[in-house]
Motif scaffolding. Structure first.
Motif, PDB file in Angstrom:
ATOM      1  N   SER A  49      37.590  33.749  47.203  1.00 54.57           N
ATOM      2  CA  SER A  49      36.747  32.596  47.549  1.00 54.57           C
ATOM      3  C   SER A  49      37.007  31.414  46.625  1.00 54.57           C
ATOM      4  CB  SER A  49      35.276  33.003  47.458  1.00 54.57           C
ATOM      5  OG  SER A  49      34.452  31.884  47.676  1.00 54.57           O
ATOM      6  N   THR A  50      36.911  30.215  47.176  1.00 58.74           N
ATOM      7  CA  THR A  50      37.006  28.996  46.351  1.00 58.74           C
ATOM      8  C   THR A  50      35.617  28.367  46.200  1.00 58.74           C
ATOM      9  OG1 THR A  50      37.535  27.744  48.348  1.00 58.74           O
ATOM     10  CG2 THR A  50      39.402  28.473  46.996  1.00 58.74           C
ATOM     11  N   ASN A  51      34.601  29.051  46.698  1.00 58.57           N
ATOM     12  CA  ASN A  51      33.229  28.538  46.661  1.00 58.57           C
ATOM     13  C   ASN A  51      32.554  28.934  45.342  1.00 58.57           C
ATOM     14  OD1 ASN A  51      30.592  27.819  47.048  1.00 58.57           O
ATOM     15  ND2 ASN A  51      30.348  28.841  49.018  1.00 58.57           N
ATOM     16  N   GLY A 103      37.011  35.738  42.178  1.00 63.47           N
ATOM     17  CA  GLY A 103      37.949  36.680  41.573  1.00 63.47           C
ATOM     18  C   GLY A 103      38.159  37.878  42.480  1.00 63.47           C
ATOM     19  N   SER A 104      39.026  38.786  42.042  1.00 62.46           N
ATOM     20  CA  SER A 104      39.293  40.018  42.796  1.00 62.46           C
ATOM     21  C   SER A 104      38.714  41.200  42.036  1.00 62.46           C
ATOM     22  CB  SER A 104      40.799  40.232  42.981  1.00 62.46           C
ATOM     23  OG  SER A 104      41.351  39.212  43.768  1.00 62.46           O
ATOM     24  N   LEU A 105      38.128  42.125  42.800  1.00 62.18           N
ATOM     25  CA  LEU A 105      37.592  43.349  42.219  1.00 62.18           C
ATOM     26  C   LEU A 105      38.724  44.356  42.019  1.00 62.18           C
ATOM     27  CD1 LEU A 105      35.122  45.303  41.561  1.00 62.18           C
ATOM     28  CD2 LEU A 105      35.205  45.919  43.986  1.00 62.18           C
ATOM     29  N   PHE A 106      38.836  44.915  40.815  1.00 58.18           N
ATOM     30  CA  PHE A 106      39.781  45.996  40.525  1.00 58.18           C
ATOM     31  C   PHE A 106      38.956  47.259  40.296  1.00 58.18           C
ATOM     32  CE2 PHE A 106      42.597  42.571  40.058  1.00 58.18           C
ATOM     33  CZ  PHE A 106      43.887  42.998  39.804  1.00 58.18           C
ATOM     34  N   VAL A 162      42.269  47.022  44.896  1.00 58.49           N
ATOM     35  CA  VAL A 162      42.010  45.600  44.639  1.00 58.49           C
ATOM     36  C   VAL A 162      41.373  45.017  45.895  1.00 58.49           C
ATOM     37  CG1 VAL A 162      43.028  43.360  44.018  1.00 58.49           C
ATOM     38  CG2 VAL A 162      44.003  45.448  43.083  1.00 58.49           C
ATOM     39  N   VAL A 163      40.244  44.320  45.731  1.00 60.93           N
ATOM     40  CA  VAL A 163      39.518  43.765  46.873  1.00 60.93           C
ATOM     41  C   VAL A 163      39.210  42.288  46.621  1.00 60.93           C
ATOM     42  CG1 VAL A 163      37.468  43.967  48.357  1.00 60.93           C
ATOM     43  CG2 VAL A 163      38.409  46.013  47.256  1.00 60.93           C
ATOM     44  N   SER A 164      39.490  41.446  47.619  1.00 61.65           N
ATOM     45  CA  SER A 164      39.118  40.028  47.576  1.00 61.65           C
ATOM     46  C   SER A 164      38.307  39.712  48.820  1.00 61.65           C
ATOM     47  CB  SER A 164      40.366  39.134  47.552  1.00 61.65           C
ATOM     48  OG  SER A 164      41.201  39.452  46.465  1.00 61.65           O
ATOM     49  N   VAL A 165      37.321  38.820  48.667  1.00 65.42           N
ATOM     50  CA  VAL A 165      36.456  38.498  49.800  1.00 65.42           C
ATOM     51  C   VAL A 165      35.977  37.056  49.667  1.00 65.42           C
ATOM     52  CG1 VAL A 165      34.413  39.423  48.591  1.00 65.42           C
ATOM     53  CG2 VAL A 165      34.408  39.281  51.063  1.00 65.42           C
ATOM     54  N   ASP A 166      35.864  36.347  50.793  1.00 70.54           N
ATOM     55  CA  ASP A 166      35.391  34.954  50.711  1.00 70.54           C
ATOM     56  C   ASP A 166      34.291  34.607  51.724  1.00 70.54           C
ATOM     57  OD1 ASP A 166      36.685  34.710  53.102  1.00 70.54           O
ATOM     58  OD2 ASP A 166      38.065  33.128  52.481  1.00 70.54           O
ATOM     59  N   VAL A 226      36.045  42.529  37.569  1.00 72.84           N
ATOM     60  CA  VAL A 226      36.450  41.434  38.455  1.00 72.84           C
ATOM     61  C   VAL A 226      37.245  40.432  37.622  1.00 72.84           C
ATOM     62  CG1 VAL A 226      35.684  39.617  40.021  1.00 72.84           C
ATOM     63  CG2 VAL A 226      34.423  41.769  39.924  1.00 72.84           C
ATOM     64  N   ALA A 227      38.480  40.171  38.036  1.00 72.25           N
ATOM     65  CA  ALA A 227      39.369  39.237  37.325  1.00 72.25           C
ATOM     66  C   ALA A 227      39.417  37.909  38.078  1.00 72.25           C
ATOM     67  CB  ALA A 227      40.768  39.831  37.226  1.00 72.25           C
ATOM     68  N   PRO A 228      39.361  36.775  37.369  1.00 76.46           N
ATOM     69  CA  PRO A 228      39.396  35.471  38.040  1.00 76.46           C
ATOM     70  C   PRO A 228      40.682  35.284  38.853  1.00 76.46           C
ATOM     71  CG  PRO A 228      38.907  35.234  35.684  1.00 76.46           C
ATOM     72  CD  PRO A 228      39.322  36.651  35.906  1.00 76.46           C
ATOM     73  N   GLY A 229      40.536  34.713  40.046  1.00 78.40           N
ATOM     74  CA  GLY A 229      41.694  34.479  40.915  1.00 78.40           C
ATOM     75  C   GLY A 229      42.741  33.603  40.254  1.00 78.40           C
ATOM     76  N   SER A 230      42.312  32.590  39.480  1.00 81.06           N
ATOM     77  CA  SER A 230      43.262  31.676  38.831  1.00 81.06           C
ATOM     78  C   SER A 230      44.127  32.425  37.815  1.00 81.06           C
ATOM     79  CB  SER A 230      42.514  30.531  38.138  1.00 81.06           C
ATOM     80  OG  SER A 230      41.533  31.055  37.251  1.00 81.06           O
ATOM     81  N   ALA A 231      43.517  33.361  37.074  1.00 81.35           N
ATOM     82  CA  ALA A 231      44.285  34.144  36.098  1.00 81.35           C
ATOM     83  C   ALA A 231      45.232  35.111  36.802  1.00 81.35           C
ATOM     84  CB  ALA A 231      43.337  34.908  35.178  1.00 81.35           C
ATOM     85  N   LEU A 232      44.771  35.706  37.903  1.00 82.80           N
ATOM     86  CA  LEU A 232      45.614  36.666  38.634  1.00 82.80           C
ATOM     87  C   LEU A 232      46.854  35.998  39.220  1.00 82.80           C
ATOM     88  CD1 LEU A 232      42.927  38.840  40.453  1.00 82.80           C
ATOM     89  CD2 LEU A 232      44.369  39.512  38.528  1.00 82.80           C
ATOM     90  N   SER A 233      46.728  34.733  39.647  1.00 87.78           N
ATOM     91  CA  SER A 233      47.911  34.054  40.199  1.00 87.78           C
ATOM     92  C   SER A 233      48.961  33.864  39.100  1.00 87.78           C
ATOM     93  CB  SER A 233      47.546  32.726  40.861  1.00 87.78           C
ATOM     94  OG  SER A 233      47.128  31.793  39.911  1.00 87.78           O
ATOM     95  N   GLU A 234      48.509  33.720  37.826  1.00 90.77           N
ATOM     96  CA  GLU A 234      49.460  33.641  36.703  1.00 90.77           C
ATOM     97  C   GLU A 234      50.064  35.009  36.409  1.00 90.77           C
ATOM     98  OE1 GLU A 234      50.416  30.861  35.935  1.00 90.77           O
ATOM     99  OE2 GLU A 234      48.773  29.576  36.542  1.00 90.77           O
TER     100      GLU A 234
END
Length: 370
Positions: free
Chosen positions: A145-147, A155-158, A167-171, A193-201
């Motif tokens: 989610s970007t909200n 972020g994504s749940l691990f 790994v689960v992502s939901v928006d 839960v890890a932040p999406g911005s960090a995971l993209s790195e």
């Protein structure tokens, strides 16, 4: 501080660490890279949310630490010839860089002005192949989610347990789930839960290799170790969606589709849809086929996608992008699409092998006037 290092190695390390540098910060040092030289050279970038630290082989003749402007240092190294870079600094923080016939004199900032990267206490850790971790992030992060109203879903749940890593992502409109077995789990089951911005790195840092990546869970932070690089980020706190109860699996309708063929059909009818002219893709699941259509002020598009199974004439609408992304990130050539009613979620799972992924897409209510 004095060292020499191959230009290509130094440039790669600068590029990696620079991903975590603040473009603009009230702390000037955070717009820079921290260089620390002892037996090797360590370069760090930090924006108070995410820190990246990477170690590079260098011939260190004099240890020390200082901070250099990330933009200026990166621009200089990128433009140097492919040779050995010789770096030296004095006690007044004057830095001289030489490589081939080129030389630069720039000014550094004291390392004392640079905030410490957080320490991550080893509560739990898990090791996974880099290419697997990279694929799992890539195949779920599109649904983050970007909200900012629900920060936990940015972020994504691990989840690490007996079944491996999930790994689960939901928006709020779709859900992406990937699962892989693990060889070893240290310290029992755990989740974060890890932040999406960090995971993209993390995804960019991971290589397409079987080399290990280690994830360590601390009290408030996470540490991802990939080769010579460490990424440290804050854990997201809050109540993540209870995805197990959110996914309906007792669906009476199920059809099997070729992933690529279905993508092409949705793509074709999406031509008339734009940011200004929005419309759902209307799908009618019939015997061995899905009739797809979209209608906007731009025009009307129709296509038929062949499938195996009978949808009993079920009519359902989808946001074209949400359905396309679910199929595009699908790591399977053929998928099973499970449906119930025109307002129930659509479930996409692999036909063959383990159920190592699941995508759920919520439908769009259709107006009856076609």
């Amino acid at each position: 501080m004095k060292f020499s290092c191959e230009k290509a190695l130094l440039q790669s390390a600068i590029n990696t660490a620079s991903r975590a540098v603040s473009a603009k910060s009230s702390i000037p040092a955070l717009e820079g890279l921290l260089l620390q030289a002892d037996s090797a050279l360590t370069i760090s970038g930090y924006n108070m949310q995410t820190g990246i630290r990477t170690t590079v082989e260098a011939d260190v003749t004099e240890g020390g630490s200082l901070v250099l402007s990330a933009r200026l240092f990166g621009d200089i190294i990128r433009r140097l010839p492919d040779d050995v870079v010789v770096f030296s600094s004095d006690e007044k923080l004057n830095v001289r860089l030489t490589c081939g016939d080129a030389s630069f004199d720039i000014l550094a900032i004291s390392a004392a002005d640079y905030p410490d990267l957080p320490e991550v206490e080893d509560q739990f850790s898990v090791t996974i192949q880099q290419k697997t971790l990279r694929a799992m992030i890539g195949e779920t992060s599109f649904a983050v989610s970007t909200n900012e109203a629900r920060p936990i879903h940015t972020g994504s749940l691990f989840e690490i347990g007996e079944k491996g890593l999930t790994v689960v992502s939901v928006d709020g409109f779709r859900l992406a789930l990937r699962r892989e077995p693990l060889e070893r789990v240290d310290g029992g089951a755990f989740s974060f839960v890890a932040p999406g911005s960090a995971l993209s790195e993390v995804e960019k840092i991971c290589a397409d290799t079987e080399d290990p990546a280690c994830i360590t869970l601390g009290n408030r932070h996470l540490l991802f170790e990939v080769g010579p690089t460490q990424l440290i980020c804050r854990r997201l706190e809050g109540e993540f969606l209870d995805y197990k109860t959110a996914i309906p699996r007792a669906n009476p309708i199920s059809v099997v589709a070729d992933t690529k063929t279905m993508i092409e059909s949705i793509d074709r009818v999406s031509v008339v849809i734009s940011d200004k002219q929005k419309s759902p893709v209307r799908c009618v699941f019939d015997a061995d086929r899905v009739l797809m259509s979209a209608k906007t002020a731009n025009g009307e598009a129709k296509d038929t996608c062949r499938v195996d199974g009978d949808g009993g004439g079920l009519e359902i609408g989808f946001n074209n992008r949400y359905l396309l992304e679910a199929l595009k990130y699908c790591p399977a050539d053929t998928v099973k699409i499970e449906l119930n009613t025109g307002i129930s979620p659509c479930i996409i799972v692999p036909v063959e092998g383990e159920e190592n992924f699941l995508y759920m897409v919520l439908p769009v209510r259709l107006k009856n006037n076609g």
